[in-house]
Scaffold this active site. Sequence first.
Site, mmCIF file in Angstrom:
data_model
loop_
_atom_site.group_PDB
_atom_site.id
_atom_site.type_symbol
_atom_site.label_atom_id
_atom_site.label_comp_id
_atom_site.label_asym_id
_atom_site.label_seq_id
_atom_site.Cartn_x
_atom_site.Cartn_y
_atom_site.Cartn_z
ATOM 1 N N ASP A 199 -43.654 15.816 -45.736
ATOM 2 C CA ASP A 199 -42.540 15.000 -46.243
ATOM 3 C C ASP A 199 -42.146 13.891 -45.283
ATOM 4 O OD1 ASP A 199 -40.787 17.748 -47.873
ATOM 5 O OD2 ASP A 199 -42.568 16.607 -48.407
ATOM 6 N N LYS A 216 -31.754 19.211 -49.468
ATOM 7 C CA LYS A 216 -32.131 19.283 -50.891
ATOM 8 C C LYS A 216 -33.027 20.484 -51.127
ATOM 9 C CE LYS A 216 -35.682 16.643 -52.331
ATOM 10 N NZ LYS A 216 -36.807 17.363 -52.956
ATOM 11 N N ASN A 217 -33.996 20.687 -50.242
ATOM 12 C CA ASN A 217 -35.012 21.724 -50.483
ATOM 13 C C ASN A 217 -34.532 23.125 -50.142
ATOM 14 O OD1 ASN A 217 -36.545 19.686 -51.413
ATOM 15 N ND2 ASN A 217 -37.929 19.597 -49.667
ATOM 16 N N ARG A 275 -50.065 19.302 -58.007
ATOM 17 C CA ARG A 275 -48.923 20.237 -58.011
ATOM 18 C C ARG A 275 -49.206 21.457 -58.896
ATOM 19 N NH1 ARG A 275 -44.424 17.376 -55.977
ATOM 20 N NH2 ARG A 275 -43.638 19.375 -55.306
ATOM 21 N N ARG A 291 -33.374 10.680 -55.366
ATOM 22 C CA ARG A 291 -33.629 12.118 -55.595
ATOM 23 C C ARG A 291 -33.398 12.920 -54.319
ATOM 24 N NH1 ARG A 291 -39.187 13.307 -57.135
ATOM 25 N NH2 ARG A 291 -38.272 15.387 -56.959
ATOM 26 N N CYS A 336 -47.420 15.009 -60.362
ATOM 27 C CA CYS A 336 -46.447 13.938 -60.117
ATOM 28 C C CYS A 336 -47.137 12.925 -59.202
ATOM 29 C CB CYS A 336 -45.194 14.515 -59.467
ATOM 30 S SG CYS A 336 -45.501 15.075 -57.820
#
Length: 422
Positions: free
Chosen positions: A305, A22-23, A121, A397, A116
């Site tokens: 993560d 994803k990243n 952030r 997500r 978030c």
Amino acid sequence: MEKLVIEGGRPLSGTVQIHGSKNAALPILAACLLADGIHVIENVPKLLDIEVMLEILRALGCRAEHADERVILDTADVNSHHIPEKLMRQMRSSIFLMGPLLARFGKVQIYQPGGCAIGSRKIDLHLRGLESLGAVIDVSADTIKCSVEKLKGEDILLDLPSVGATENIMMAAVMAEGTTTIHNAAREPEITDLQNFLNAMGADISGAGTDTIIIHGVAKLTPCLYRVIPDRIVAGTLMIAAAVTRGTITLRNMDPKYLTAVIHVLKRVGVQIRTEDDIIYVNCMNRPKPVDQIVTSPYPAFPTDLQAQMMVLLSLADGFSILKETVFDGRFKHVDELNRMGADIRQDWNSAFIRGVPRLYGTTVEATDLRAGAALVLAGLAAAGTTVVEQIQHIDRGYDRIEEIFQQLGGQIQRCALIPKV
Ligand code: EPZ
């Protein structure tokens, strides 16, 4: 709304293929705006964040299709530099559309991405980096407008090795006049993937993977075919899932060099790991051992993560451990939910003090963010009894049908509709 229902206590076993990152995919899709024409990006997983990015690109005038992990993106008719507020709010990572849009149109308008569930952030490093390249930035309460006549290369020092800021500056600088050097750049593998994609389009970038990235501006880029790297965080999540369930699994098409710190920590905890080219064998027959301290830091250190997932493993260890989160300022929302499952974790600012317990117990828990949600799934797979994880849109997500991934490994996990409470 949906939920995951998990019958825990069964060791995972089997083999699984790791889906695309994803990243890595998100900045690469944004970078397609830098060249007119049809791009083909392969190994792009079906994730909510990817779909939001494609929606944003369509709103800007692109044609985008996503089938069988392949995105076909036609950027020839891009006609807007204005990111729709609703879509911006759904995914703060849209911030790194600023670089490509500034490079293409000389202007861009976005909405304040805000914080978030995992922290404040901030985006000051993004804005300061773009200003260094000549952008004029007007920040109001809810919008950020940038404009520039011509982007000019510059020497930029990042106060923090920010992944997003490094990517934004790379994309803004790729067709700027002259050379840009990013000092204290982030070193994540996803940055190297972005460099490789941009160079495949005709850019002249070197140094990704180190803390100094050099971008020589070029006149034009052309669309290309590119394959995104596998997702190291999904791979790390599955390795920890094998450990918490005392299982034996094999991960395919995942280069272990992207997981050096994770493999090192898991071996300290007593997990047996063997690697062979792009295959990783994971086996954990005994109760995990505690570790005095694990600290999350930018790559190549232990990744933030995987902090929540690692907390589940340490909560079952035979002793006392400390987990310190130094990347985000609010990434412990999973602590309360784990304690409701019988864990014994005390949080003091950015450190979690974890006293291992023999077992967790199933109950109903709520995902607060992507990786906390994944951690609760791991806890459910390890726990005695039934665990129900709600708010699973957070998990979708970043994991492509997480229940199917674990079903492949023998996990008793189902996705069910959440009957609204009347
Ligand atoms: C990327 O986020 C990842 N997201 C995150 O993954 C990951 O946790 C993070 O990098 C760190 O590895 C994507 O790539 C889409 P940062 P990013 O800029 O770019 C501070 C997941 O679960 N900071 O490296 O937003 C910031 O507040 C997600 O997949 C500033 O102070 O991360 C944070 O504390 C979560 N000013 C720290 O740096 C800035 O201008 C790291 O942020 C930018 C960041």
